[in-house]
Design an enzyme around this catalytic site. Structure first.
Site, PDB file in Angstrom:
ATOM      1  N   ASP A  16       0.871  -1.186   0.000  1.00  0.00           N
ATOM      2  CA  ASP A  16       0.000   0.000   0.000  1.00  0.00           C
ATOM      3  C   ASP A  16       0.900   1.225   0.000  1.00  0.00           C
ATOM      4  O   ASP A  16       2.029   1.171   0.484  1.00  0.00           O
ATOM      5  CB  ASP A  16      -0.896   0.004   1.238  1.00  0.00           C
ATOM      6  CG  ASP A  16      -2.139   0.878   1.065  1.00  0.00           C
ATOM      7  OD1 ASP A  16      -3.252   0.333   0.994  1.00  0.00           O
ATOM      8  OD2 ASP A  16      -1.991   2.122   0.992  1.00  0.00           O
TER       9      ASP A  16
ATOM     10  N   TYR B  62     -12.183   8.436 -13.924  1.00  0.00           N
ATOM     11  CA  TYR B  62     -12.307   7.121 -13.261  1.00  0.00           C
ATOM     12  C   TYR B  62     -12.824   6.089 -14.257  1.00  0.00           C
ATOM     13  O   TYR B  62     -12.287   4.975 -14.359  1.00  0.00           O
ATOM     14  CB  TYR B  62     -13.251   7.255 -12.058  1.00  0.00           C
ATOM     15  CG  TYR B  62     -13.365   6.017 -11.192  1.00  0.00           C
ATOM     16  CD1 TYR B  62     -12.314   5.628 -10.361  1.00  0.00           C
ATOM     17  CD2 TYR B  62     -14.527   5.243 -11.193  1.00  0.00           C
ATOM     18  CE1 TYR B  62     -12.424   4.500  -9.556  1.00  0.00           C
ATOM     19  CE2 TYR B  62     -14.643   4.120 -10.389  1.00  0.00           C
ATOM     20  CZ  TYR B  62     -13.592   3.755  -9.570  1.00  0.00           C
ATOM     21  OH  TYR B  62     -13.705   2.630  -8.775  1.00  0.00           O
TER      22      TYR B  62
ATOM     23  N   THR C  86     -17.285   8.739   0.940  1.00  0.00           N
ATOM     24  CA  THR C  86     -17.221  10.130   0.486  1.00  0.00           C
ATOM     25  C   THR C  86     -17.776  10.292  -0.922  1.00  0.00           C
ATOM     26  O   THR C  86     -17.761  11.385  -1.464  1.00  0.00           O
ATOM     27  CB  THR C  86     -15.770  10.625   0.496  1.00  0.00           C
ATOM     28  OG1 THR C  86     -14.961   9.687  -0.184  1.00  0.00           O
ATOM     29  CG2 THR C  86     -15.281  10.807   1.906  1.00  0.00           C
TER      30      THR C  86
HETATM   31  N1  LIG Z   1     -15.650   1.143  -2.920  1.00  0.00           N
HETATM   32  C1  LIG Z   1     -16.358   1.039  -4.024  1.00  0.00           C
HETATM   33  O1  LIG Z   1     -17.550   1.379  -4.046  1.00  0.00           O
HETATM   34  C2  LIG Z   1     -15.741   0.444  -5.278  1.00  0.00           C
HETATM   35  C3  LIG Z   1     -16.588   0.124  -6.347  1.00  0.00           C
HETATM   36  C4  LIG Z   1     -16.038  -0.413  -7.506  1.00  0.00           C
HETATM   37  C5  LIG Z   1     -14.677  -0.627  -7.606  1.00  0.00           C
HETATM   38  N2  LIG Z   1     -13.878  -0.308  -6.545  1.00  0.00           N
HETATM   39  C6  LIG Z   1     -12.438  -0.527  -6.709  1.00  0.00           C
HETATM   40  O2  LIG Z   1     -11.986  -1.392  -5.695  1.00  0.00           O
HETATM   41  C7  LIG Z   1     -10.616  -1.090  -5.365  1.00  0.00           C
HETATM   42  C8  LIG Z   1     -10.474  -0.917  -3.865  1.00  0.00           C
HETATM   43  O3  LIG Z   1     -11.288   0.175  -3.474  1.00  0.00           O
HETATM   44  P1  LIG Z   1     -11.659   0.470  -1.947  1.00  0.00           P
HETATM   45  O4  LIG Z   1     -13.101   0.832  -1.930  1.00  0.00           O
HETATM   46  O5  LIG Z   1     -11.160  -0.604  -1.062  1.00  0.00           O
HETATM   47  O6  LIG Z   1     -10.825   1.815  -1.732  1.00  0.00           O
HETATM   48  P2  LIG Z   1     -10.222   2.445  -0.372  1.00  0.00           P
HETATM   49  O7  LIG Z   1     -10.073   3.885  -0.658  1.00  0.00           O
HETATM   50  O8  LIG Z   1     -11.011   2.005   0.796  1.00  0.00           O
HETATM   51  O9  LIG Z   1      -8.772   1.737  -0.276  1.00  0.00           O
HETATM   52  C9  LIG Z   1      -7.832   1.923  -1.299  1.00  0.00           C
HETATM   53  C10 LIG Z   1      -6.443   1.589  -0.799  1.00  0.00           C
HETATM   54  O10 LIG Z   1      -5.532   1.835  -1.883  1.00  0.00           O
HETATM   55  C11 LIG Z   1      -4.431   2.572  -1.368  1.00  0.00           C
HETATM   56  N3  LIG Z   1      -3.825   3.385  -2.439  1.00  0.00           N
HETATM   57  C12 LIG Z   1      -4.276   4.552  -2.963  1.00  0.00           C
HETATM   58  N4  LIG Z   1      -3.424   4.995  -3.888  1.00  0.00           N
HETATM   59  C13 LIG Z   1      -2.410   4.100  -3.948  1.00  0.00           C
HETATM   60  C14 LIG Z   1      -1.209   4.019  -4.705  1.00  0.00           C
HETATM   61  N5  LIG Z   1      -0.849   4.983  -5.592  1.00  0.00           N
HETATM   62  N6  LIG Z   1      -0.408   2.952  -4.530  1.00  0.00           N
HETATM   63  C15 LIG Z   1      -0.736   1.982  -3.628  1.00  0.00           C
HETATM   64  N7  LIG Z   1      -1.827   2.015  -2.863  1.00  0.00           N
HETATM   65  C16 LIG Z   1      -2.658   3.078  -3.028  1.00  0.00           C
HETATM   66  C17 LIG Z   1      -4.993   3.429  -0.241  1.00  0.00           C
HETATM   67  O11 LIG Z   1      -3.966   3.843   0.651  1.00  0.00           O
HETATM   68  C18 LIG Z   1      -6.004   2.465   0.377  1.00  0.00           C
HETATM   69  O12 LIG Z   1      -5.411   1.676   1.393  1.00  0.00           O
HETATM   70  C19 LIG Z   1     -10.269   0.158  -6.176  1.00  0.00           C
HETATM   71  O13 LIG Z   1      -9.569  -0.218  -7.343  1.00  0.00           O
HETATM   72  C20 LIG Z   1     -11.615   0.745  -6.534  1.00  0.00           C
HETATM   73  O14 LIG Z   1     -11.574   1.526  -7.712  1.00  0.00           O
HETATM   74  C21 LIG Z   1     -14.366   0.221  -5.386  1.00  0.00           C
END
Ligand SMILES: NC(=O)c1ccc[n+]([C@@H]2O[C@H](COP(=O)([O-])OP(=O)(O)OC[C@H]3O[C@@H](n4cnc5c(N)ncnc54)[C@H](O)[C@@H]3O)[C@@H](O)[C@H]2O)c1
Length: 251
Positions: A37, A149, A189
């Site tokens: 991370d 996105y 958010t």
């Molecule tokens: N939460 C949703 O509703 C949702 C829906 C569809 C897809 N996704 C996808 O699922 C994945 C995980 O999302 P989430 O909801 O757990 O997000 P989150 O924001 O809860 O967690 C994301 C993690 O990625 C880390 N991160 C951010 N930038 C980074 C970088 N440059 N290098 C390494 N780590 C980095 C952050 O520190 C965090 O720990 C993402 O790819 C997101 O696009 C999420």
């Protein structure tokens, strides 16, 4: 036998949300873990709570950092069987108001990060393997206000298919996963830079056929299936986990 017994998995964005839930889920299935991370403190805490897990801080947009994390994992566990390209960011980006700088930021983390992961880890997967790329519903359909996105998540879906074709003869499977809304900080958010609108959130919930968002563990369960040999005949495919949203409007 646990489904991921003795398999080594590298997970990006494992300090929170879906990535942290996946680390816990894979661990319960017997996997050894290289947890990465950009938030070193968060990922070290997750790794410290699990057996056979190491933390390797990694910004997925940094090619040299990828090589260091992979080298660290190889010296600790001797190989990598599973890659989950999970790290991602979301920002509100209306077409007419989005700067090239913001567009590039999302592209670097979500698209370049996934590409570098597949390239670096794919090169060292000597005994076959499974690569799983987190796309989104936003990789299947447009979402107003999210041009950057959506672009990055369509790119992840496309790159997945190229990688599946190119790596099949080495026994490496590559699939994309397309969640709807998941209960993480990203969803809380709406987008990292947007205020929470309670009324809009309630209206959005009502449009989901299952009338709720997913818990991160429900995404982790699908990732575990794709990581395991249970999905041995699946590659280049899209796996949707969205409470029915992509099925179409229910009017
Ligand atoms: N939460 C949703 O509703 C949702 C829906 C569809 C897809 N996704 C996808 O699922 C994945 C995980 O999302 P989430 O909801 O757990 O997000 P989150 O924001 O809860 O967690 C994301 C993690 O990625 C880390 N991160 C951010 N930038 C980074 C970088 N440059 N290098 C390494 N780590 C980095 C952050 O520190 C965090 O720990 C993402 O790819 C997101 O696009 C999420």
């Amino acid at each position: 036998m646990k489904k991921l017994h003795n398999k080594v998995a590298l997970i990006t964005g494992a300090g929170a949300g879906v990535g942290a839930a996946t680390a816990r889920y894979f661990s319960e299935q017997g996997a050894k873990l290289i947890l990465t991370d950009i938030n070193a403190e968060a990922v070290e805490a997750v790794a410290a709570s699990l057996p056979d897990a190491i933390a390797a801080p990694l910004d997925v947009a940094d090619e040299n950092a990828w090589q260091s994390a992979v080298d660290r994992g190889l010296s600790e566990f001797g190989g990598i069987d599973i890659l989950v390209n999970n790290a991602g960011i979301d920002l509100t980006t209306p077409l007419l108001e989005t700067s090239a700088e913001t567009f590039n930021l999302l592209t670097r983390v979500n698209q370049l990060g996934c590409f570098l992961g597949m390239k670096t880890v794919g090169a060292v997967m000597n005994k076959g393997g499974s690569i799983i790329n987190l796309s989104s519903l936003a990789g299947l359909q447009g979402i107003a206000g999210r041009v950057a996105y959506v672009a990055s998540k369509f790119a992840v879906r496309g790159m997945t298919k190229v990688a599946a074709l190119e790596l099949a003869d080495r026994g490496i499977r590559v699939n994309s996963v397309h969640p709807g809304p998941v209960n993480t900080a990203m969803l809380a958010t709406g987008a990292a830079d947007a205020p929470i609108d309670e009324a809009a959130a309630a209206a959005a919930l009502d449009k989901i056929p299952l009338k709720r968002v997913a818990e991160p563990e429900e995404i982790a369960a699908l990732l575990s299936f794709l990581a395991s040999d249970d999905s041995a005949y699946s590659t280049g495919s899209e796996f949707v986990v969205d409470g029915g949203i992509a099925a179409g409007p229910s009017f």
